[in-house]
Design an enzyme around this catalytic site. Structure first.
Site, PDB file in Angstrom:
ATOM      1  N   SER A 194      -3.260 -12.038 -10.518  1.00  0.00           N
ATOM      2  CA  SER A 194      -3.700 -12.706 -11.749  1.00  0.00           C
ATOM      3  C   SER A 194      -4.282 -11.676 -12.716  1.00  0.00           C
ATOM      4  O   SER A 194      -4.124 -11.805 -13.931  1.00  0.00           O
ATOM      5  CB  SER A 194      -4.740 -13.781 -11.431  1.00  0.00           C
ATOM      6  OG  SER A 194      -5.836 -13.218 -10.740  1.00  0.00           O
TER       7      SER A 194
ATOM      8  N   GLY B 261      -7.782 -14.064  -7.423  1.00  0.00           N
ATOM      9  CA  GLY B 261      -8.253 -13.384  -6.211  1.00  0.00           C
ATOM     10  C   GLY B 261      -7.430 -13.691  -4.973  1.00  0.00           C
ATOM     11  O   GLY B 261      -7.870 -13.467  -3.856  1.00  0.00           O
ATOM     12  N   ALA B 262      -6.213 -14.207  -5.163  1.00  0.00           N
ATOM     13  CA  ALA B 262      -5.406 -14.609  -4.005  1.00  0.00           C
ATOM     14  C   ALA B 262      -4.354 -13.566  -3.649  1.00  0.00           C
ATOM     15  O   ALA B 262      -3.535 -13.785  -2.782  1.00  0.00           O
ATOM     16  CB  ALA B 262      -4.725 -15.944  -4.294  1.00  0.00           C
TER      17      ALA B 262
ATOM     18  N   ASP C 262       1.861  -3.924  -9.639  1.00  0.00           N
ATOM     19  CA  ASP C 262       1.615  -5.262 -10.183  1.00  0.00           C
ATOM     20  C   ASP C 262       1.900  -5.315 -11.684  1.00  0.00           C
ATOM     21  O   ASP C 262       2.553  -6.230 -12.187  1.00  0.00           O
ATOM     22  CB  ASP C 262       0.163  -5.682  -9.931  1.00  0.00           C
ATOM     23  CG  ASP C 262      -0.221  -5.571  -8.467  1.00  0.00           C
ATOM     24  OD1 ASP C 262       0.689  -5.472  -7.629  1.00  0.00           O
ATOM     25  OD2 ASP C 262      -1.426  -5.571  -8.173  1.00  0.00           O
TER      26      ASP C 262
ATOM     27  N   SER D 230     -11.605 -18.534 -22.507  1.00  0.00           N
ATOM     28  CA  SER D 230     -10.883 -18.774 -21.265  1.00  0.00           C
ATOM     29  C   SER D 230     -10.931 -20.268 -20.952  1.00  0.00           C
ATOM     30  O   SER D 230     -12.015 -20.844 -20.806  1.00  0.00           O
ATOM     31  CB  SER D 230     -11.530 -17.993 -20.115  1.00  0.00           C
ATOM     32  OG  SER D 230     -11.078 -18.531 -18.886  1.00  0.00           O
TER      33      SER D 230
ATOM     34  N   HIS E 118       0.829  -1.216   0.000  1.00  0.00           N
ATOM     35  CA  HIS E 118       0.000   0.000   0.000  1.00  0.00           C
ATOM     36  C   HIS E 118       0.863   1.265   0.000  1.00  0.00           C
ATOM     37  O   HIS E 118       0.477   2.288   0.553  1.00  0.00           O
ATOM     38  CB  HIS E 118      -0.988  -0.008   1.179  1.00  0.00           C
ATOM     39  CG  HIS E 118      -2.062  -1.057   1.016  1.00  0.00           C
ATOM     40  ND1 HIS E 118      -3.188  -0.857   0.259  1.00  0.00           N
ATOM     41  CD2 HIS E 118      -2.132  -2.336   1.474  1.00  0.00           C
ATOM     42  CE1 HIS E 118      -3.928  -1.955   0.281  1.00  0.00           C
ATOM     43  NE2 HIS E 118      -3.306  -2.883   1.000  1.00  0.00           N
TER      44      HIS E 118
ATOM     45  N   TYR F 278     -10.200  -1.223  -0.603  1.00  0.00           N
ATOM     46  CA  TYR F 278      -8.947  -0.723  -1.178  1.00  0.00           C
ATOM     47  C   TYR F 278      -9.100   0.754  -1.552  1.00  0.00           C
ATOM     48  O   TYR F 278      -8.284   1.603  -1.177  1.00  0.00           O
ATOM     49  CB  TYR F 278      -8.599  -1.548  -2.416  1.00  0.00           C
ATOM     50  CG  TYR F 278      -7.300  -1.181  -3.075  1.00  0.00           C
ATOM     51  CD1 TYR F 278      -6.117  -1.832  -2.728  1.00  0.00           C
ATOM     52  CD2 TYR F 278      -7.242  -0.195  -4.054  1.00  0.00           C
ATOM     53  CE1 TYR F 278      -4.922  -1.497  -3.335  1.00  0.00           C
ATOM     54  CE2 TYR F 278      -6.052   0.154  -4.659  1.00  0.00           C
ATOM     55  CZ  TYR F 278      -4.892  -0.511  -4.307  1.00  0.00           C
ATOM     56  OH  TYR F 278      -3.712  -0.170  -4.904  1.00  0.00           O
TER      57      TYR F 278
ATOM     58  N   LEU G  47      -2.054 -12.479  -5.810  1.00  0.00           N
ATOM     59  CA  LEU G  47      -0.823 -12.739  -6.571  1.00  0.00           C
ATOM     60  C   LEU G  47      -0.913 -12.116  -7.972  1.00  0.00           C
ATOM     61  O   LEU G  47      -0.181 -12.479  -8.883  1.00  0.00           O
ATOM     62  CB  LEU G  47      -0.546 -14.245  -6.660  1.00  0.00           C
ATOM     63  CG  LEU G  47      -0.353 -14.943  -5.308  1.00  0.00           C
ATOM     64  CD1 LEU G  47      -0.182 -16.442  -5.486  1.00  0.00           C
ATOM     65  CD2 LEU G  47       0.852 -14.379  -4.552  1.00  0.00           C
TER      66      LEU G  47
HETATM   67  C1  GLA Z   1      -2.943  -4.356  -5.112  1.00  0.00           C
HETATM   68  C2  GLA Z   1      -2.749  -3.201  -6.095  1.00  0.00           C
HETATM   69  C3  GLA Z   1      -1.308  -2.673  -6.027  1.00  0.00           C
HETATM   70  C4  GLA Z   1      -0.901  -2.354  -4.591  1.00  0.00           C
HETATM   71  C5  GLA Z   1      -1.236  -3.514  -3.658  1.00  0.00           C
HETATM   72  C6  GLA Z   1      -1.020  -3.167  -2.213  1.00  0.00           C
HETATM   73  O1  GLA Z   1      -2.166  -5.437  -5.485  1.00  0.00           O
HETATM   74  O2  GLA Z   1      -3.032  -3.611  -7.403  1.00  0.00           O
HETATM   75  O3  GLA Z   1      -1.192  -1.539  -6.863  1.00  0.00           O
HETATM   76  O4  GLA Z   1      -1.485  -1.160  -4.155  1.00  0.00           O
HETATM   77  O5  GLA Z   1      -2.583  -3.943  -3.807  1.00  0.00           O
HETATM   78  O6  GLA Z   1       0.323  -2.949  -1.965  1.00  0.00           O
END
Ligand code: GLA
Length: 390
Positions: free
Chosen positions: A129, A124-125, A174, A70, A37, A223, A127
């Site tokens: 996706s 949704g974990a 990400d 998919s 974050h 979020y 990581l």
């Molecule tokens: C998600 C968001 C990222 C980041 C993280 C928290 O993965 O896509 O941009 O803010 O949460 O660190």
């Protein structure tokens, strides 16, 4: 949800579209080692791409349509490249649609295409996706459309797709790491100016991810609320006379002096971000000096801050961190990703992986009735693509 082996996917493509694929693209998921974050606060992050990815097989079409299948959702969808609408009956396709819309928004043509999408990044974990799917889609369009777009721009385009089309006001971490990661390294990124460096991971320890199997559908709105709280902190600190553009510009000592200007829980949100940025900078130094114990301690501290100050953990993630801490081979552990469920990241001595896996799985099962998924991750390279010779 395992990625089908190469020849199986190629056969599946031919069965679906009646012709062979011309391009194969692979974009990895990621695990964030530390810096949670912080990206949307102009801060620092230290993620690694992992050896789990989204694969797209693609060929051109001449009718201006995109047909996408998919494998994981057993679903097919078709749309015009100029179509800007969402399809909530096939939500996975909205990531594709969002990326297509962003190319067009930048005046870049999107060719008609057949796409077969498969992956082994758990959905949704935490990581990423979705970032992997966006980046794989962008790389496919870049190659088939012949667009000379650079990697940083591609990551920004994918982030815009997620924000505008999917509605999560995510940062850049990400999409950036899925695009630019290097094998065997973590990626140290300054999210303000997008300068980065690859820091080799040389510890005699492995990165182990434990999936709590908890999925929170509210994660997107929580979020966005955290983001708004950070913006509020900046507004209040500025009003109190701090000439700052983002929480990145505040150091821990200065925040302590100014915290009285912030009401709860805004003060704690700000404290997490400010101390987390400081932890990332120290973590990079420890990584360079190969001090795995000190690096691991920072993971525990990051978790405490995410749990107490940022309040994005949950009982299952806290339990996984506690269980990991009790294992003799664990150097550090914390929740990773946005939180509210998903995974923990653990640094575990190479000789202790089997015991870690066994003990943590058993105790988590006893405590929650859920079986965690535990994987050892190999730090991997960012997106790659390979044309198939005619
Ligand atoms: C998600 C968001 C990222 C980041 C993280 C928290 O993965 O896509 O941009 O803010 O949460 O660190």
């Amino acid at each position: 949800m395992m990625e089908a082996a190469g020849p199986d996917l190629a056969r599946r493509f031919r069965d679906e579209f009646g012709r062979p694929h011309e391009l194969r693209v692979r974009a990895p998921g990621r695990v964030n080692l530390i810096g949670e974050h912080t990206d949307y606060n102009d801060g620092f992050v230290l993620p690694s791409a992992i050896d789990r990815a989204i694969t797209i097989l693609a060929s051109m079409r001449s009718d201006g349509r995109i047909a996408a299948v998919s494998v994981d959702f057993s679903q097919r969808t078709e749309f015009e490249t100029v179509d800007q609408s969402k399809d909530d009956d096939a939500p996975w396709s909205n990531y594709l649609r969002g990326v297509v819309a962003q190319f067009r928004k930048r005046g870049l043509d999107v060719p008609g295409m057949n796409l077969l999408v498969a992956g082994d990044v758990p959905i949704g974990a935490g990581l990423s996706s979705s970032a992997a799917l966006e980046v794989a889609t962008a790389e496919t369009i870049r190659r088939l459309g012949g667009h000379p777009i650079g990697k940083t721009d591609m990551a920004l385009l994918c982030q815009a797709a997620e924000r505008e089309f999917v509605g999560v006001q995510c940062g850049i971490m990400d999409q950036f790491v899925s695009t630019l990661a290097e094998e065997g390294s973590a990626l140290f990124l300054d999210c303000r100016d997008l300068t980065y460096s690859h820091v080799p991971l040389r510890f005699d320890a492995r990165i182990v991810v434990c999936d709590s199997r908890v999925r929170r559908t509210l994660a997107g709105s929580a979020y966005n609320r955290r983001r708004a709280e950070c913006e509020e902190a900046v507004r209040l600190l500025r009003a109190a006379g701090g000439g700052i553009a983002a929480l990145r510009d505040v150091d821990p000592a200065r925040l302590e002096e100014q915290r009285a200007h912030l009401p709860g829980p805004i003060d704690r949100r700000a404290r997490h971000v400010v101390t987390e940025n400081a932890r990332v900078l120290r973590a990079v130094e420890f990584l360079k000096r190969n001090e795995s114990g000190s690096f691991g301690d920072l993971l525990y501290r990051s978790h405490e801050s995410l749990r107490n100050d940022y309040e994005v953990s949950c009982p299952e993630l806290d339990l996984l961190v506690d269980l990991a801490r009790r294992q003799p081979g664990t150097l550090g552990a914390r929740m990773t990703g946005a939180g509210f469920g998903g995974c923990t990241v653990n640094l575990v001595r190479s000789g202790e992986i089997d015991r870690f896996r066994r003990e943590v799985a058993r105790a988590y099962m006893d405590g929650t009735g859920r079986e965690p998924l535990i994987y050892v991750c190999v730090p991997s390279a960012g997106v790659s693509s390979e044309p198939v010779p005619p």
